[in-house]
Motif scaffolding. Structure first.
Motif, PDB file in Angstrom:
ATOM      1  N   ARG A  42       3.631 -14.694  -9.992  1.00  0.00           N
ATOM      2  CA  ARG A  42       2.881 -14.787  -8.345  1.00  0.00           C
ATOM      3  C   ARG A  42       1.219 -13.766  -8.538  1.00  0.00           C
ATOM      4  O   ARG A  42       1.554 -12.391  -9.080  1.00  0.00           O
ATOM      5  CB  ARG A  42       3.060 -14.204  -7.069  1.00  0.00           C
ATOM      6  CG  ARG A  42       3.487 -13.142  -6.550  1.00  0.00           C
ATOM      7  CD  ARG A  42       4.037 -13.030  -4.752  1.00  0.00           C
ATOM      8  NE  ARG A  42       3.985 -11.941  -4.599  1.00  0.00           N
ATOM      9  CZ  ARG A  42       3.433 -11.037  -4.489  1.00  0.00           C
ATOM     10  NH1 ARG A  42       2.081 -10.727  -4.648  1.00  0.00           N
ATOM     11  NH2 ARG A  42       4.271  -9.457  -3.435  1.00  0.00           N
ATOM     12  N   GLY A  43       0.608 -13.894  -8.539  1.00  0.00           N
ATOM     13  CA  GLY A  43      -0.701 -12.913  -8.308  1.00  0.00           C
ATOM     14  C   GLY A  43      -0.404 -11.811  -7.229  1.00  0.00           C
ATOM     15  O   GLY A  43       0.549 -11.962  -6.213  1.00  0.00           O
ATOM     16  N   ALA A  44      -1.257 -10.724  -6.680  1.00  0.00           N
ATOM     17  CA  ALA A  44      -1.063  -9.553  -5.577  1.00  0.00           C
ATOM     18  C   ALA A  44      -2.631 -10.400  -5.235  1.00  0.00           C
ATOM     19  O   ALA A  44      -3.673 -10.897  -5.612  1.00  0.00           O
ATOM     20  CB  ALA A  44      -1.600  -8.367  -6.410  1.00  0.00           C
ATOM     21  N   GLN A  45      -2.663 -10.052  -3.462  1.00  0.00           N
ATOM     22  CA  GLN A  45      -2.961 -10.015  -2.767  1.00  0.00           C
ATOM     23  C   GLN A  45      -4.277  -8.526  -2.376  1.00  0.00           C
ATOM     24  O   GLN A  45      -3.301  -7.516  -2.899  1.00  0.00           O
ATOM     25  CB  GLN A  45      -2.749 -10.135  -1.158  1.00  0.00           C
ATOM     26  CG  GLN A  45      -1.958 -11.898  -1.049  1.00  0.00           C
ATOM     27  CD  GLN A  45      -3.646 -12.450  -1.582  1.00  0.00           C
ATOM     28  OE1 GLN A  45      -4.594 -12.350  -0.849  1.00  0.00           O
ATOM     29  NE2 GLN A  45      -3.455 -13.191  -2.161  1.00  0.00           N
ATOM     30  N   PRO A  46      -5.165  -8.045  -2.312  1.00  0.00           N
ATOM     31  CA  PRO A  46      -6.302  -7.303  -2.420  1.00  0.00           C
ATOM     32  C   PRO A  46      -5.341  -6.075  -1.660  1.00  0.00           C
ATOM     33  O   PRO A  46      -4.830  -5.185  -1.849  1.00  0.00           O
ATOM     34  CB  PRO A  46      -7.631  -7.015  -1.423  1.00  0.00           C
ATOM     35  CG  PRO A  46      -7.511  -8.838  -2.413  1.00  0.00           C
ATOM     36  CD  PRO A  46      -6.368  -9.707  -1.924  1.00  0.00           C
ATOM     37  N   GLY A  47      -5.037  -6.004  -0.236  1.00  0.00           N
ATOM     38  CA  GLY A  47      -3.885  -5.452   0.314  1.00  0.00           C
ATOM     39  C   GLY A  47      -3.067  -4.749  -0.277  1.00  0.00           C
ATOM     40  O   GLY A  47      -2.573  -3.302   0.155  1.00  0.00           O
ATOM     41  N   GLU A  48      -2.148  -5.348  -1.556  1.00  0.00           N
ATOM     42  CA  GLU A  48      -1.102  -4.207  -2.135  1.00  0.00           C
ATOM     43  C   GLU A  48      -2.265  -3.346  -2.544  1.00  0.00           C
ATOM     44  O   GLU A  48      -0.941  -2.378  -2.827  1.00  0.00           O
ATOM     45  CB  GLU A  48      -0.507  -5.935  -2.299  1.00  0.00           C
ATOM     46  CG  GLU A  48       0.613  -6.936  -1.929  1.00  0.00           C
ATOM     47  CD  GLU A  48       0.907  -8.100  -2.475  1.00  0.00           C
ATOM     48  OE1 GLU A  48       2.159  -8.038  -2.134  1.00  0.00           O
ATOM     49  OE2 GLU A  48       0.105  -8.984  -3.240  1.00  0.00           O
ATOM     50  N   LEU A  49      -2.989  -4.010  -3.289  1.00  0.00           N
ATOM     51  CA  LEU A  49      -3.205  -2.631  -4.788  1.00  0.00           C
ATOM     52  C   LEU A  49      -3.707  -1.667  -3.470  1.00  0.00           C
ATOM     53  O   LEU A  49      -3.964  -0.195  -4.253  1.00  0.00           O
ATOM     54  CB  LEU A  49      -4.362  -3.355  -5.374  1.00  0.00           C
ATOM     55  CG  LEU A  49      -3.959  -3.893  -6.264  1.00  0.00           C
ATOM     56  CD1 LEU A  49      -2.880  -3.479  -6.919  1.00  0.00           C
ATOM     57  CD2 LEU A  49      -3.545  -5.334  -5.802  1.00  0.00           C
ATOM     58  N   ALA A  50      -5.031  -1.997  -2.434  1.00  0.00           N
ATOM     59  CA  ALA A  50      -5.215  -1.109  -1.424  1.00  0.00           C
ATOM     60  C   ALA A  50      -4.370  -0.110  -0.785  1.00  0.00           C
ATOM     61  O   ALA A  50      -4.318   1.126  -0.941  1.00  0.00           O
ATOM     62  CB  ALA A  50      -6.021  -1.628  -0.455  1.00  0.00           C
ATOM     63  N   LYS A  51      -3.213  -0.563  -0.503  1.00  0.00           N
ATOM     64  CA  LYS A  51      -2.262   0.688  -0.438  1.00  0.00           C
ATOM     65  C   LYS A  51      -1.563   1.758  -1.263  1.00  0.00           C
ATOM     66  O   LYS A  51      -1.404   2.433  -0.487  1.00  0.00           O
ATOM     67  CB  LYS A  51      -0.819  -0.910   0.503  1.00  0.00           C
ATOM     68  CG  LYS A  51      -1.433  -1.484   1.632  1.00  0.00           C
ATOM     69  CD  LYS A  51      -0.051  -2.103   2.471  1.00  0.00           C
ATOM     70  CE  LYS A  51      -0.200  -2.736   3.199  1.00  0.00           C
ATOM     71  NZ  LYS A  51       0.741  -3.991   3.377  1.00  0.00           N
ATOM     72  N   VAL A  52      -1.105   1.053  -2.656  1.00  0.00           N
ATOM     73  CA  VAL A  52      -1.209   1.927  -3.898  1.00  0.00           C
ATOM     74  C   VAL A  52      -2.206   2.748  -4.081  1.00  0.00           C
ATOM     75  O   VAL A  52      -1.920   4.157  -3.437  1.00  0.00           O
ATOM     76  CB  VAL A  52      -0.865   1.681  -5.031  1.00  0.00           C
ATOM     77  CG1 VAL A  52      -0.359   2.431  -5.680  1.00  0.00           C
ATOM     78  CG2 VAL A  52       0.643   0.803  -4.107  1.00  0.00           C
ATOM     79  N   ALA A  53      -3.792   2.771  -3.462  1.00  0.00           N
ATOM     80  CA  ALA A  53      -4.679   3.701  -3.877  1.00  0.00           C
ATOM     81  C   ALA A  53      -4.597   4.344  -2.591  1.00  0.00           C
ATOM     82  O   ALA A  53      -4.849   5.507  -2.784  1.00  0.00           O
ATOM     83  CB  ALA A  53      -6.113   2.604  -3.569  1.00  0.00           C
ATOM     84  N   LEU A  54      -4.170   3.580  -1.112  1.00  0.00           N
ATOM     85  CA  LEU A  54      -4.217   4.864  -0.470  1.00  0.00           C
ATOM     86  C   LEU A  54      -3.025   5.828   0.013  1.00  0.00           C
ATOM     87  O   LEU A  54      -3.086   7.119   0.085  1.00  0.00           O
ATOM     88  CB  LEU A  54      -3.711   4.272   0.960  1.00  0.00           C
ATOM     89  CG  LEU A  54      -5.574   4.130   2.053  1.00  0.00           C
ATOM     90  CD1 LEU A  54      -6.289   3.238   1.482  1.00  0.00           C
ATOM     91  CD2 LEU A  54      -5.483   3.835   3.540  1.00  0.00           C
ATOM     92  N   PHE A  55      -1.974   5.731  -0.804  1.00  0.00           N
ATOM     93  CA  PHE A  55      -1.193   6.127  -0.912  1.00  0.00           C
ATOM     94  C   PHE A  55      -1.261   7.496  -2.496  1.00  0.00           C
ATOM     95  O   PHE A  55      -1.329   8.482  -1.839  1.00  0.00           O
ATOM     96  CB  PHE A  55       0.284   5.728  -1.928  1.00  0.00           C
ATOM     97  CG  PHE A  55       1.160   6.411  -2.387  1.00  0.00           C
ATOM     98  CD1 PHE A  55       2.296   7.730  -1.580  1.00  0.00           C
ATOM     99  CD2 PHE A  55       1.681   6.167  -3.592  1.00  0.00           C
ATOM    100  CE1 PHE A  55       3.118   8.144  -2.029  1.00  0.00           C
ATOM    101  CE2 PHE A  55       2.949   7.288  -4.248  1.00  0.00           C
ATOM    102  CZ  PHE A  55       2.966   8.465  -3.180  1.00  0.00           C
ATOM    103  N   LEU A  56      -1.827   7.241  -3.307  1.00  0.00           N
ATOM    104  CA  LEU A  56      -2.590   7.774  -4.159  1.00  0.00           C
ATOM    105  C   LEU A  56      -3.430   8.851  -3.420  1.00  0.00           C
ATOM    106  O   LEU A  56      -3.885  10.383  -4.302  1.00  0.00           O
ATOM    107  CB  LEU A  56      -3.169   7.319  -5.946  1.00  0.00           C
ATOM    108  CG  LEU A  56      -1.585   7.033  -6.199  1.00  0.00           C
ATOM    109  CD1 LEU A  56      -2.761   5.713  -7.082  1.00  0.00           C
ATOM    110  CD2 LEU A  56      -1.334   7.818  -6.999  1.00  0.00           C
ATOM    111  N   ALA A  57      -4.190   8.723  -2.643  1.00  0.00           N
ATOM    112  CA  ALA A  57      -5.700   9.793  -1.933  1.00  0.00           C
ATOM    113  C   ALA A  57      -4.805   9.945  -0.925  1.00  0.00           C
ATOM    114  O   ALA A  57      -5.681  11.786  -0.164  1.00  0.00           O
ATOM    115  CB  ALA A  57      -6.528   8.093  -1.756  1.00  0.00           C
ATOM    116  N   SER A  58      -3.308  10.435  -0.411  1.00  0.00           N
ATOM    117  CA  SER A  58      -2.899  10.642   0.738  1.00  0.00           C
ATOM    118  C   SER A  58      -2.219  11.980   0.575  1.00  0.00           C
ATOM    119  O   SER A  58      -2.124  11.858  -1.070  1.00  0.00           O
ATOM    120  CB  SER A  58      -1.624   9.782   1.311  1.00  0.00           C
ATOM    121  OG  SER A  58      -0.959   9.624   1.480  1.00  0.00           O
TER     122      SER A  58
END
Length: 270
Positions: free
Chosen positions: A221-237
């Motif tokens: 399946r493809g991804a939804q934007p929120g799935e990528l955003a959560k990883v970006a937030l993790f890396l920023a946290s």
């Protein structure tokens, strides 16, 4: 607990897709967000954050223009007293032409936005983040690369080259910021439903072929934007406090093999 309470954050490409999802998530976790985009989507994202009780300011900017990047950084510092996180997410696709059908103007523009943009984000955001990190203990820069930058088969030559550059830029920046308490990492999305890929998803739905979207990755399946955003937030946290100089693939497992349809020189892929 909210991971970004009172932290100052810039998100470029915040008008839609991964950028909008990330801006909304940063704000929902207490962040004060500058939503930056070339389009009116910047204002729409900021309005959505404010309507939900968060704090945000919008700015129109071209991520590949140095004066625009400086304006965005200055806005965050003026409104929020400094800068803690830069999510350099803005990018363009450049179409799907092969090397021989790609003109210099096209690849120049793709590199300007997709690679020079993150370079400018680091150049102007990192000193401000470092100044604040001396008091807060740390800050972060997250760049949006792509699985297309890992190896061939996931994007056009222009796009792929630009994203490979972003991955290396994250590693180089992490080294050159040694001792600053500023971490730099990249996310490498696979096929994700954003404004850039909307025609692909719309075509599949209209043709009754949604089962073919993302069929080459193990999750199929493809991804939804929120799935990528959560990883970006993790890396920023602070949860990612010991992750630095890395490019993290978020692609459903696609890059574990990168299966592709091969195209012979001078022939059309089938």
């Amino acid at each position: 607990m909210a991971r970004f309470t009172d932290r100052s954050i810039i998100v470029t490409g915040a008008g839609s897709g991964i950028g909008r999802a990330a801006a909304l998530l940063f704000a929902s976790e207490g962040g004060r967000v500058v939503a930056a985009d070339l389009t009116e989507g910047a204002e729409q994202t900021a309005a959505a954050i404010v309507a939900a009780g968060g704090i945000a300011h919008a700015i129109r900017m071209d991520a590949g223009v140095e004066d625009d990047v400086v304006r965005a950084v200055d806005l965050a510092c003026d409104r929020f007293g400094g800068l803690d996180v830069m999510f350099a997410n803005a990018g363009i696709s450049g179409g799907m032409a092969n090397i021989f059908d790609t003109d210099v103007a096209l690849i120049t523009d793709v590199l300007r936005v997709n690679l020079i943009g993150p370079f400018l984000a680091i150049k102007h955001a990192a000193p401000r983040i470092a100044a604040r990190a001396a008091r807060t203990g740390g800050g972060a820069i997250v760049l949006t690369a792509s699985v297309a930058g890992i190896r061939s088969g996931a994007g056009s030559p222009a796009y792929s080259a630009s994203k490979a550059g972003v991955m290396n830029l994250a590693a180089v920046a992490a080294q050159q910021l040694a001792g600053s308490n500023v971490r730099v990492n990249a996310i490498c999305p696979g096929l994700t439903e954003t404004g850039m890929t909307k025609p692909t998803f719309d075509y599949a739905r209209d043709a009754g072929k949604t089962d073919r979207i993302g069929r080459l990755n193990p999750l199929r399946r493809g991804a939804q934007p929120g799935e990528l955003a959560k990883v970006a937030l993790f890396l920023a946290s602070d949860d990612a406090s010991y992750i630095n100089g890395q490019a993290i693939a978020v692609d459903g497992g696609l890059s574990s093999s990168h299966p592709v349809t091969r195209q012979d020189y001078g022939k059309t892929a089938v």
